[in-house]
Design an enzyme around this catalytic site. Sequence first.
Site, PDB file in Angstrom:
ATOM      1  NE  ARG A 162       3.857   6.651 -67.142  1.00  0.00           N
ATOM      2  CZ  ARG A 162       2.522   6.642 -67.099  1.00  0.00           C
ATOM      3  NH1 ARG A 162       1.830   5.883 -67.910  1.00  0.00           N
ATOM      4  NH2 ARG A 162       1.888   7.418 -66.240  1.00  0.00           N
TER       5      ARG A 162
ATOM      6  CG  HIS B  97       1.857   7.882 -60.965  1.00  0.00           C
ATOM      7  ND1 HIS B  97       2.483   8.901 -61.662  1.00  0.00           N
ATOM      8  CD2 HIS B  97       0.785   7.514 -61.733  1.00  0.00           C
ATOM      9  CE1 HIS B  97       1.815   9.124 -62.786  1.00  0.00           C
ATOM     10  NE2 HIS B  97       0.793   8.305 -62.848  1.00  0.00           N
TER      11      HIS B  97
ATOM     12  CD  GLN C  18      -3.242  10.211 -61.138  1.00  0.00           C
ATOM     13  OE1 GLN C  18      -2.926  10.084 -62.306  1.00  0.00           O
ATOM     14  NE2 GLN C  18      -4.367  10.801 -60.777  1.00  0.00           N
TER      15      GLN C  18
ATOM     16  CG  ASP D   2      -3.890   1.745 -59.813  1.00  0.00           C
ATOM     17  OD1 ASP D   2      -4.370   1.847 -60.969  1.00  0.00           O
ATOM     18  OD2 ASP D   2      -2.657   1.734 -59.598  1.00  0.00           O
TER      19      ASP D   2
ATOM     20  CB  CYS E 157      -4.467   6.959 -60.999  1.00  0.00           C
ATOM     21  SG  CYS E 157      -4.240   5.176 -61.198  1.00  0.00           S
TER      22      CYS E 157
ATOM     23  NE  ARG F 290      -0.887  13.192 -63.699  1.00  0.00           N
ATOM     24  CZ  ARG F 290      -0.474  12.098 -64.337  1.00  0.00           C
ATOM     25  NH1 ARG F 290      -1.275  11.051 -64.438  1.00  0.00           N
ATOM     26  NH2 ARG F 290       0.744  12.023 -64.853  1.00  0.00           N
TER      27      ARG F 290
HETATM   28  N1  NVA Z   1      -0.619   1.201 -61.099  1.00  0.00           N
HETATM   29  C1  NVA Z   1      -0.823   1.541 -62.496  1.00  0.00           C
HETATM   30  C2  NVA Z   1      -0.998   3.034 -62.644  1.00  0.00           C
HETATM   31  C3  NVA Z   1      -1.209   3.519 -64.042  1.00  0.00           C
HETATM   32  C4  NVA Z   1      -1.338   5.014 -64.129  1.00  0.00           C
HETATM   33  C5  NVA Z   1       0.369   1.040 -63.302  1.00  0.00           C
HETATM   34  O1  NVA Z   1       1.500   1.182 -62.829  1.00  0.00           O
HETATM   35  O2  NVA Z   1       0.164   0.498 -64.391  1.00  0.00           O
HETATM   36  N1   CP Z   2      -2.941   8.067 -64.536  1.00  0.00           N
HETATM   37  C1   CP Z   2      -1.969   7.998 -65.477  1.00  0.00           C
HETATM   38  O1   CP Z   2      -0.782   8.224 -65.223  1.00  0.00           O
HETATM   39  O2   CP Z   2      -2.419   7.740 -66.739  1.00  0.00           O
HETATM   40  P1   CP Z   2      -1.564   7.391 -68.034  1.00  0.00           P
HETATM   41  O3   CP Z   2      -0.975   6.026 -67.830  1.00  0.00           O
HETATM   42  O4   CP Z   2      -2.566   7.440 -69.160  1.00  0.00           O
HETATM   43  O5   CP Z   2      -0.490   8.428 -68.206  1.00  0.00           O
END
Ligand code: NVA
Ligand code: CP
Length: 309
Positions: free
Chosen positions: A107, A134, A137, A229, A269, A297
């Site tokens: 990540r 992502h 997800q 989101d 998400c 997930r």
């Molecule tokens: N769009 C959000 C998703 C988190 C799971 C981010 O990138 O922070």
């Molecule tokens: N939806 C998601 O990826 O959550 P986290 O940021 O908690 O992993």
Amino acid sequence: KNKLQGKDFLRIGDFTKEELMDLIEFAIKLKNMQKLGEPHRYLEGKTLAMIFEKSSTRTRVSFETGMFQLGGAAQFLSSSDMQLGNGETIADTAKVLSRYVDAIMIRTFGHDIVVEMAENATVPVINGLTDDAHPCQVLADLMTIYEKKGSFDGLKFAFVGDGNNMSQSLLMGCAIMGIDCYIAVPEGNEVKQSVLKQAQEKAKLSGSSVVQTYDPHEAVKGVDIIYTDVWASMGWEGDKEERLKLFADYQVNEALVAGAKDDYLFMHCLPAIRGEEVAAEVIDGANSVVFDQAENRLHAQKAVLASIV
Ligand code: NVA
Ligand code: CP
């Protein structure tokens, strides 16, 4: 033999409709096995390295639990505690980790980092979220839609909010599966033109359509699914005040969802901020399936892991 073995999982658009359908069916099978307490130790003795350059609750816990249930193990690696944080290159990190573990999940910020990791690793690499995509997800979300609606045929989906990693991967996933997709964003927050174009090409193949608009009411008209989101993704926290104003008309609330079908699904998400991108009545209401998404997930990623490793 499994067709996906050895493959990376970097973008939802790298997979065909048939491949995604197989993963969803496999995830549903694994979910049933886990509920019945039937052993499914497909990755006995295998390990997954998980590199995090951003925070996580769901991704971290679902991958670690998933590897354990499959008979393997996962290692949580915070990038700042690794030599990566001291300047060791992505390429060297990928080569070294490949000598120890059977798969790498990462990540991070730039999507190019995940691509570089995959190019240099000799084991499969999984994208656990980048600024652009992502896919884990979205696989769980497609699985949730399939479980709730029974099929993808004739469905209409709307994303309201930011043209970010989530909306980009979602519109690609919908386009591949044949779901009509509408996305409403404030001006200046559109999805990348290249992503929109690719999704529209995939939609042509599946007989669906992808439409971007600035009008949230137009986007949600008669839809089966509404997704949103956060307005300031990880890495954009500094722009928060400005974005609250820019996105004010894009909140998913009772007035907006009134335009959707009565049995619409509300999806997110998570993590969510009640009172910003979504009103509490909607996310905590009867049409919300956000915790089913979060659960899936685990099952969807187990299907990916057991297929590619
Ligand atoms: N769009 C959000 C998703 C988190 C799971 C981010 O990138 O922070
Ligand atoms: N939806 C998601 O990826 O959550 P986290 O940021 O908690 O992993």
